[in-house]
Design an enzyme around this catalytic site. Structure first.
Site, PDB file in Angstrom:
ATOM      1  N   ASP A  74       0.846  -1.098  -0.093  1.00 36.94           N
ATOM      2  CA  ASP A  74       0.010   0.051  -0.134  1.00 36.94           C
ATOM      3  C   ASP A  74       0.732   1.252   0.129  1.00 36.94           C
ATOM      4  O   ASP A  74       0.405   2.269   0.631  1.00 36.94           O
ATOM      5  CB  ASP A  74      -1.165  -0.056   1.277  1.00 36.94           C
ATOM      6  CG  ASP A  74      -1.575  -1.061   1.152  1.00 36.94           C
ATOM      7  OD1 ASP A  74      -2.199  -1.604   0.340  1.00 36.94           O
ATOM      8  OD2 ASP A  74      -1.884  -1.693   2.502  1.00 36.94           O
ATOM      9  N   LYS A 129       2.160   2.327  -5.127  1.00 36.66           N
ATOM     10  CA  LYS A 129       2.905   1.654  -6.426  1.00 36.66           C
ATOM     11  C   LYS A 129       1.861   1.925  -7.601  1.00 36.66           C
ATOM     12  O   LYS A 129       2.465   2.440  -8.572  1.00 36.66           O
ATOM     13  CB  LYS A 129       2.942   0.395  -6.116  1.00 36.66           C
ATOM     14  CG  LYS A 129       3.925  -0.087  -5.176  1.00 36.66           C
ATOM     15  CD  LYS A 129       4.356  -1.432  -5.168  1.00 36.66           C
ATOM     16  CE  LYS A 129       3.189  -2.394  -4.464  1.00 36.66           C
ATOM     17  NZ  LYS A 129       2.642  -2.173  -3.185  1.00 36.66           N
ATOM     18  N   GLY A 170      -4.396  -4.491  -4.157  1.00 39.76           N
ATOM     19  CA  GLY A 170      -5.405  -3.545  -4.361  1.00 39.76           C
ATOM     20  C   GLY A 170      -4.826  -2.377  -4.811  1.00 39.76           C
ATOM     21  O   GLY A 170      -4.064  -1.423  -3.774  1.00 39.76           O
ATOM     22  N   HIS A 171      -4.892  -2.033  -6.266  1.00 41.50           N
ATOM     23  CA  HIS A 171      -4.488  -0.547  -6.537  1.00 41.50           C
ATOM     24  C   HIS A 171      -5.510   0.519  -6.856  1.00 41.50           C
ATOM     25  O   HIS A 171      -6.517   0.086  -7.481  1.00 41.50           O
ATOM     26  CB  HIS A 171      -3.443  -0.677  -7.879  1.00 41.50           C
ATOM     27  CG  HIS A 171      -2.230  -1.237  -7.560  1.00 41.50           C
ATOM     28  ND1 HIS A 171      -1.435  -1.862  -8.765  1.00 41.50           N
ATOM     29  CD2 HIS A 171      -1.463  -1.569  -6.475  1.00 41.50           C
ATOM     30  CE1 HIS A 171      -0.261  -2.333  -8.281  1.00 41.50           C
ATOM     31  NE2 HIS A 171      -0.383  -2.209  -7.059  1.00 41.50           N
ATOM     32  N   GLN A 183       2.336  -5.923  -3.191  1.00 35.84           N
ATOM     33  CA  GLN A 183       2.455  -6.089  -1.940  1.00 35.84           C
ATOM     34  C   GLN A 183       3.815  -5.269  -1.345  1.00 35.84           C
ATOM     35  O   GLN A 183       4.280  -4.404  -2.064  1.00 35.84           O
ATOM     36  CB  GLN A 183       2.423  -7.321  -1.157  1.00 35.84           C
ATOM     37  CG  GLN A 183       1.259  -7.897  -1.171  1.00 35.84           C
ATOM     38  CD  GLN A 183       0.807  -8.775  -2.471  1.00 35.84           C
ATOM     39  OE1 GLN A 183       1.423  -9.324  -3.253  1.00 35.84           O
ATOM     40  NE2 GLN A 183      -0.603  -8.486  -2.460  1.00 35.84           N
TER      41      GLN A 183
HETATM   42  P1  IMP Z   1      -2.329 -12.957   1.912  1.00 39.22           P
HETATM   43  O1  IMP Z   1      -1.483 -12.296   1.042  1.00 39.22           O
HETATM   44  O2  IMP Z   1      -3.858 -12.560   1.511  1.00 39.22           O
HETATM   45  O3  IMP Z   1      -2.100 -14.274   2.307  1.00 39.22           O
HETATM   46  O4  IMP Z   1      -2.275 -11.995   3.419  1.00 39.22           O
HETATM   47  C1  IMP Z   1      -0.904 -12.014   4.104  1.00 39.22           C
HETATM   48  C2  IMP Z   1      -0.548 -10.850   4.857  1.00 39.22           C
HETATM   49  O5  IMP Z   1      -0.247  -9.884   3.840  1.00 39.22           O
HETATM   50  C3  IMP Z   1      -1.604 -10.002   5.546  1.00 39.22           C
HETATM   51  O6  IMP Z   1      -0.985  -9.347   6.496  1.00 39.22           O
HETATM   52  C4  IMP Z   1      -2.247  -9.363   4.563  1.00 39.22           C
HETATM   53  O7  IMP Z   1      -2.953  -7.997   5.134  1.00 39.22           O
HETATM   54  C5  IMP Z   1      -1.078  -8.755   3.836  1.00 39.22           C
HETATM   55  N1  IMP Z   1      -1.278  -8.232   2.365  1.00 39.22           N
HETATM   56  C6  IMP Z   1      -1.466  -8.995   1.292  1.00 39.22           C
HETATM   57  N2  IMP Z   1      -1.674  -8.257   0.302  1.00 39.22           N
HETATM   58  C7  IMP Z   1      -1.620  -6.912   0.768  1.00 39.22           C
HETATM   59  C8  IMP Z   1      -1.506  -5.807   0.062  1.00 39.22           C
HETATM   60  O8  IMP Z   1      -1.888  -5.632  -1.173  1.00 39.22           O
HETATM   61  N3  IMP Z   1      -1.393  -4.634   0.722  1.00 39.22           N
HETATM   62  C9  IMP Z   1      -1.131  -4.735   1.955  1.00 39.22           C
HETATM   63  N4  IMP Z   1      -1.116  -5.828   2.798  1.00 39.22           N
HETATM   64  C10 IMP Z   1      -1.247  -6.956   1.845  1.00 39.22           C
END
Ligand code: IMP
Length: 427
Positions: A13, A16, A40-41, A223
């Site tokens: 977040d 990007k 999520g962009h 991420q």
């Molecule tokens: P997962 O990727 O859904 O398995 O989540 C694992 C961890 O990564 C959790 O703490 C999520 O909140 C975090 N996470 C996954 N995708 C994002 C993102 O795009 N932005 C921020 N945190 C993310």
């Protein structure tokens, strides 16, 4: 500089999407190499406001080819929904391609992500429940199903029969959940396959050929570095390689082809999900940042945890990725605060640390050591040149550059494309 990677330098977040959207007008191709619809962009541009999970932000530029690479895990329902939304806004999708080697998120991945989180109880990771972890587990466990498999219906049915048999045993015997019906999953995914067939390609070849033609390719990370499965705050991480190195294996690109790596840092810190965050502010300053900056997860809507800039993890991130420059985002937000803190080191059991410990238990015990800088307390969002920024804002940026040992090429002072200070040409 033909191949440039845009990498999240913190816990995701970082903004990007805006940086990619901004640079995309100067490139021929934008490619996603990792993650899935956990990302999520939010992109705000003349076409409208979009929350994209899978499709690269470059899609808004008519001439740009967009690729979802082999390192991404794809939920076909989400991808098809995004395609429809873009079409609804007259955004062309004929330059969108999806790797035939990208793994699919299957219905059991979505179910298991939720069931596994619940089984973890108070140790829950706070995943986005988009099936990411279970899909990457199957990829590594050689039980995955790839987009290309949907194009061979007979073989797909046999593969699904084998995999679903195992998954149903886990669903019913471990979690006491309902099993999935083979025919239903098969038909649904065959339908997805038909809709996605025009997009499925050998994208590794497409990227390699674009570079041979001396075209400019932007590699869009998802991420952030602290969520990387190796270098993040394990186990509170996502299940893939979010760093510059992941760009090569996630696309089929030689590391020799990477010409620049831009690390995107928010000028403060945010995190969604569980896990330690040494500079987290649990007071009214954290609340002020969250409200003023509308810090909510773009995928889950969860409030983001907010805190001061952490230069300890920042330096670690800059070094481990080897950033050639940094993009600093949301500098305008700090204009509401009278003074600003930057964490320059941690204190742990009487010792000063300048590198984050690999153990989350130790990281959780680290006390941040801060230096304080004066704020500028004005609205800087209309400013377009670095030298026109208030002195305090310039000093804040310079201090971050010093601590990260990397020059800033881009400074974002608002969510719109034009609300940007280009310090140097990153491409
Ligand atoms: P997962 O990727 O859904 O398995 O989540 C694992 C961890 O990564 C959790 O703490 C999520 O909140 C975090 N996470 C996954 N995708 C994002 C993102 O795009 N932005 C921020 N945190 C993310």
């Amino acid at each position: 500089m033909p191949a440039i990677a845009i990498i999240g330098a913190q816990w995701g977040d970082e903004g990007k999407g805006k940086i990619v959207d901004l640079l995309a007008e100067k490139v021929n191709m934008v490619v996603r190499f990792s993650g899935g619809s956990n990302a999520g962009h939010t992109v705000v541009n003349p076409c409208g406001e979009f929350r994209m999970h899978l499709i690269p932000s470059g899609i808004f530029h008519r001439e740009v080819t967009c690729i979802i690479g082999n390192g991404v895990v794809i939920d076909p329902a989400v991808l098809l929904e995004e395609i429809e939304e873009l079409k609804g806004h007259d955004v062309a999708v004929d330059r969108l391609f999806v790797s035939d080697r990208a793994h699919l998120i299957m219905p059991y991945h979505l179910l298991l992500d939720g069931l596994e989180e619940e089984a973890r109880g108070s140790g829950a990771l706070g995943t986005t429940r988009r099936g990411i972890g279970p899909a990457y587990m199957d990829k590594a466990g050689r039980l995955g199903i790839r987009t290309g498999d949907l194009l061979e219906k007979g073989a797909f049915l046999e593969r699904l029969r084998l995999v679903l048999d195992q998954k149903n045993r886990i669903l019913t015997r471990v979690y006491e959940a309902q099993p999935l019906v083979l025919e239903e999953v098969y038909e649904k995914y065959c339908h997805y396959g038909e809709l996605l067939a025009p997009f499925i390609r050998e994208t590794d070849l497409m990227v390699q050929e674009a570079l041979e033609r001396k075209e400019k390719v932007l590699l869009e990370g998802a991420q952030g570095t602290l969520l990387d499965v190796d270098f993040g705050t394990y186990p509170y991480v996502t299940s893939t390689s979010t760093m510059a190195g992941g760009a090569c294996s996630g696309l089929g690109l030689s590391p020799m082809k990477l010409d620049g790596i831009i690390g995107v840092f928010k000028v403060y810190t945010t995190r969604v999900g569980s896990g330690p965050m040494p500079t987290e502010l649990l007071d009214e300053t954290g609340e002020l940042i969250r409200e003023h900056a509308h810090e909510r997860g773009a995928t889950t809507g969860r409030p983001r945890r907010c805190g001061w800039f952490d230069a300890v993890v920042g330096r670690f991130s800059a070094r481990t990725n080897g950033f050639s420059s940094i993009a600093l985002t949301r500098l305008d937000i700090l204009g509401v605060l009278p003074s600003l803190k930057i964490c320059t080191a941690y204190r742990l059991e009487g010792k000063t640390l300048i590198n984050p410990p690999s153990s989350v238990a130790m990281l959780a015990r680290c006390e941040p050591l801060y230096e304080e800088l004066p704020g500028w307390q004005t609205d800087i969002s209309p400013i377009r040149r670095f030298k026109d920024l208030p002195r305090e804002a310039r000093n804040y940026v310079k201090r971050l550059e010093e601590l990260l040992d990397c020059p800033a090429s881009i400074i974002s002072v608002g969510e719109r494309r034009e609300q940007t200070i280009m310090v140097s040409e990153p491409l």
